[in-house]
Design a protein around this motif. Structure first.
Motif, PDB file in Angstrom:
ATOM      1  N   ASN A 148       0.851  -1.191   0.000  1.00 25.11           N
ATOM      2  CA  ASN A 148       0.000   0.000   0.000  1.00 25.11           C
ATOM      3  C   ASN A 148       0.884   1.237   0.000  1.00 25.11           C
ATOM      4  O   ASN A 148       1.688   1.379   0.909  1.00 25.11           O
ATOM      5  CB  ASN A 148      -0.863  -0.074   1.272  1.00 25.11           C
ATOM      6  CG  ASN A 148      -1.860   1.037   1.373  1.00 25.11           C
ATOM      7  OD1 ASN A 148      -1.928   1.917   0.522  1.00 25.11           O
ATOM      8  ND2 ASN A 148      -2.638   1.016   2.434  1.00 25.11           N
ATOM      9  N   SER A 195      -8.112  -6.820   7.398  1.00 23.27           N
ATOM     10  CA  SER A 195      -9.002  -5.807   7.934  1.00 23.27           C
ATOM     11  C   SER A 195     -10.372  -6.135   7.346  1.00 23.27           C
ATOM     12  O   SER A 195     -10.617  -5.896   6.159  1.00 23.27           O
ATOM     13  CB  SER A 195      -8.555  -4.405   7.507  1.00 23.27           C
ATOM     14  OG  SER A 195      -9.596  -3.500   7.793  1.00 23.27           O
ATOM     15  N   THR A 197     -12.904  -4.640   7.830  1.00 31.49           N
ATOM     16  CA  THR A 197     -13.524  -3.342   7.548  1.00 31.49           C
ATOM     17  C   THR A 197     -13.579  -3.087   6.045  1.00 31.49           C
ATOM     18  O   THR A 197     -14.380  -2.277   5.585  1.00 31.49           O
ATOM     19  CB  THR A 197     -12.638  -2.232   8.194  1.00 31.49           C
ATOM     20  OG1 THR A 197     -12.229  -2.665   9.487  1.00 31.49           O
ATOM     21  CG2 THR A 197     -13.341  -0.914   8.285  1.00 31.49           C
ATOM     22  N   THR A 207     -16.474  -2.179  11.320  1.00 34.16           N
ATOM     23  CA  THR A 207     -15.029  -2.226  11.584  1.00 34.16           C
ATOM     24  C   THR A 207     -14.707  -3.589  12.177  1.00 34.16           C
ATOM     25  O   THR A 207     -15.341  -3.996  13.170  1.00 34.16           O
ATOM     26  CB  THR A 207     -14.642  -1.111  12.582  1.00 34.16           C
ATOM     27  OG1 THR A 207     -15.030   0.132  12.020  1.00 34.16           O
ATOM     28  CG2 THR A 207     -13.142  -1.098  12.851  1.00 34.16           C
ATOM     29  N   ALA A 208     -13.744  -4.296  11.577  1.00 37.33           N
ATOM     30  CA  ALA A 208     -13.472  -5.667  12.030  1.00 37.33           C
ATOM     31  C   ALA A 208     -12.091  -6.122  11.595  1.00 37.33           C
ATOM     32  O   ALA A 208     -11.516  -5.582  10.647  1.00 37.33           O
ATOM     33  CB  ALA A 208     -14.512  -6.624  11.428  1.00 37.33           C
TER      34      ALA A 208
HETATM   35  N1  PLP Z   1      -4.336  -3.849   7.027  1.00 38.11           N
HETATM   36  C1  PLP Z   1      -4.497  -3.132   5.910  1.00 38.11           C
HETATM   37  C2  PLP Z   1      -3.877  -3.598   4.642  1.00 38.11           C
HETATM   38  C3  PLP Z   1      -5.245  -1.947   5.929  1.00 38.11           C
HETATM   39  O1  PLP Z   1      -5.405  -1.230   4.802  1.00 38.11           O
HETATM   40  C4  PLP Z   1      -5.808  -1.511   7.160  1.00 38.11           C
HETATM   41  C5  PLP Z   1      -6.570  -0.254   7.244  1.00 38.11           C
HETATM   42  O2  PLP Z   1      -6.619   0.521   6.330  1.00 38.11           O
HETATM   43  C6  PLP Z   1      -5.612  -2.294   8.304  1.00 38.11           C
HETATM   44  C7  PLP Z   1      -4.882  -3.459   8.197  1.00 38.11           C
HETATM   45  C8  PLP Z   1      -6.196  -1.877   9.618  1.00 38.11           C
HETATM   46  O3  PLP Z   1      -7.553  -2.189   9.611  1.00 38.11           O
HETATM   47  P1  PLP Z   1      -8.659  -1.466  10.505  1.00 38.11           P
HETATM   48  O4  PLP Z   1      -8.821  -0.086   9.982  1.00 38.11           O
HETATM   49  O5  PLP Z   1      -9.850  -2.339  10.346  1.00 38.11           O
HETATM   50  O6  PLP Z   1      -8.131  -1.467  11.903  1.00 38.11           O
END
Ligand code: PLP
Length: 384
Positions: A148, A195, A197, A207-208
């Motif tokens: 990312n 995630s 979410t 949210t999870a």
């Molecule tokens: N992992 C990735 C690749 C994410 O993009 C995100 C959040 O953007 C997370 C973990 C963290 O997730 P959360 O926002 O549900 O805590």
């Protein structure tokens, strides 16, 4: 029913009917405690933090879909990642994908550094380069796939082979790729994290976090942390994530098709200098994706691009009519994120510069709008 790659059927039927009343979807159990007629032989569920039937249905479905032994549902993606980091001991060293999301870097820097967990950021799309980062105290590698915001593709089988030869555990945050397009546990990884979410929840309304382990033993260790630390997913949110999970294949196929068309359009637009989409043959990770993912189903719904003129970002953001602008991804609506302001805001300016995350970078989570409508939206915003 075939198992892997997981079929649409598995996503829908990963669970048996509710054993009590044959309900076709898992009932929401809100009770925090359960009557124990015989306290010396406690029932399967006794206290909600330790176990809940609605959460259990989701956890079991996730384990089946990922091809693992144990699924665990957490209050957020960060809670799931934190539980994984809590598997480490003070003095351990962890390797982490260099351009991982900002939250992972924030918790490692701001919290786990206080417990003497050492971290080295590595390019996990270059498995041959990992050796230099290895230390005597390295215990695990956390691979974020795709990375990312540049969507670098990790060669999971190659990383697993290298890491296991050095006794490292392999954890894969596969949020962007999703369990529909790849199942790292079936490629030898030890733990897969999501995630929930994002794509699995799929509707920007819950949210999870989700984790699935390859072995029963790692599942037992992670369950201990889940229960001891308590960052569980609530029954209502477990239900919502489970509902989203059932439609993941259909949503992702559609969004991937649109993402490919958008990436092709962007890559030819004069205002765009670089387009990062693993589905484009020009992407450096394209072949690895084809070799290690179920890419006959698509290449995912994330597209990143860089504008030639940084001033265009502001103009484009103001002119988009359909795409929403903000920090999320994986919903039914297209969401444009500016990594500097959103997903990578937790990094310092220097850290962002070092990762080439500058103000001209735009990340798109492609939604379920009519493809032509969405492409027109971007083209008109960029043309103007
Ligand atoms: N992992 C990735 C690749 C994410 O993009 C995100 C959040 O953007 C997370 C973990 C963290 O997730 P959360 O926002 O549900 O805590």
């Amino acid at each position: 029913m075939s198992t892997h790659p997981p079929s649409d059927t598995l996503f829908v039927h990963a669970n048996q009917l509710d054993p009590l009343r044959q309900a076709v979807v898992p009932p929401v159990y809100r009770a925090t405690t359960y009557h124990q007629a015989d306290p010396w032989n406690p029932p399967a569920f006794d206290y909600a933090r330790s176990g809940n039937p609605t959460r259990d249905a989701l956890e079991q479905a996730m384990a089946a879909i990922e091809g693992g032994m144990r699924g665990l549902a957490f209050a957020s993606g960060m809670a799931a990642l934190t539980a994984a980091f809590l598997l480490l001991r003070a003095g351990d060293h962890l390797l982490v994908t260099r351009d991982c999301q900002g939250g992972t870097q924030r918790v490692l820097r701001g919290v786990f550094s206080r417990f003497n967990i050492e971290v080295t950021y590595v390019d996990t799309d270059q498995p041959k380069m990992l050796e230099w980062a290895l230390q005597d105290n390295t215990r695990a590698i956390l691979v974020e796939n795709f990375s990312n915001p540049f969507l670098h593709v990790a060669d999971i089988p190659a990383i697993v082979q290298w890491a296991h030869a050095h006794d490292l555990s392999v954890w894969v945050d596969n949020t962007f790729v999703t369990p529909y397009l790849q199942n790292p546990l079936t490629l030898g990884a030890d733990l897969v994290l999501h995630s929930g979410t994002k794509m699995i929840g799929g509707h920007s309304d819950v949210t999870a976090g989700l984790a699935v382990t390859r072995t029963e033993e790692l599942g037992r260790q992670l369950y201990f942390i889940q229960n001891a630390c308590g960052a569980i997913l609530s029954p209502d949110d477990s239900y919502t994530v489970h509902r989203g999970m059932r439609t993941l294949p259909v949503r992702l196929r559609q969004a991937s098709q649109t993402a490919m068309a958008l990436a092709q359009t962007l890559s030819q637009h004069p205002a765009v200098s670089d387009t990062y989409y693993p589905g484009l043959p020009s992407h450096p990770g394209h072949q690895v994706a084809v070799d290690t993912m179920h890419t006959q189903r698509g290449f995912g719904q994330m597209v990143t691009f860089r504008l030639r003129d940084v001033g265009e970002v502001h103009l484009m953001a103001q002119r988009l009519r359909l795409a929403r602008i903000g920090a999320g991804l994986g919903g039914t609506e297209t969401i444009v994120s500016l990594p500097e302001l959103h997903c990578h805001a937790a990094l310092t300016q220097e850290e962002r510069q070092a990762r080439l995350i500058t103000s001209d970078v735009v990340r798109v989570s492609v939604g379920l709008e009519e493809p032509e409508d969405l492409i027109d939206d971007f083209v008109e915003a960029l043309n103007a």
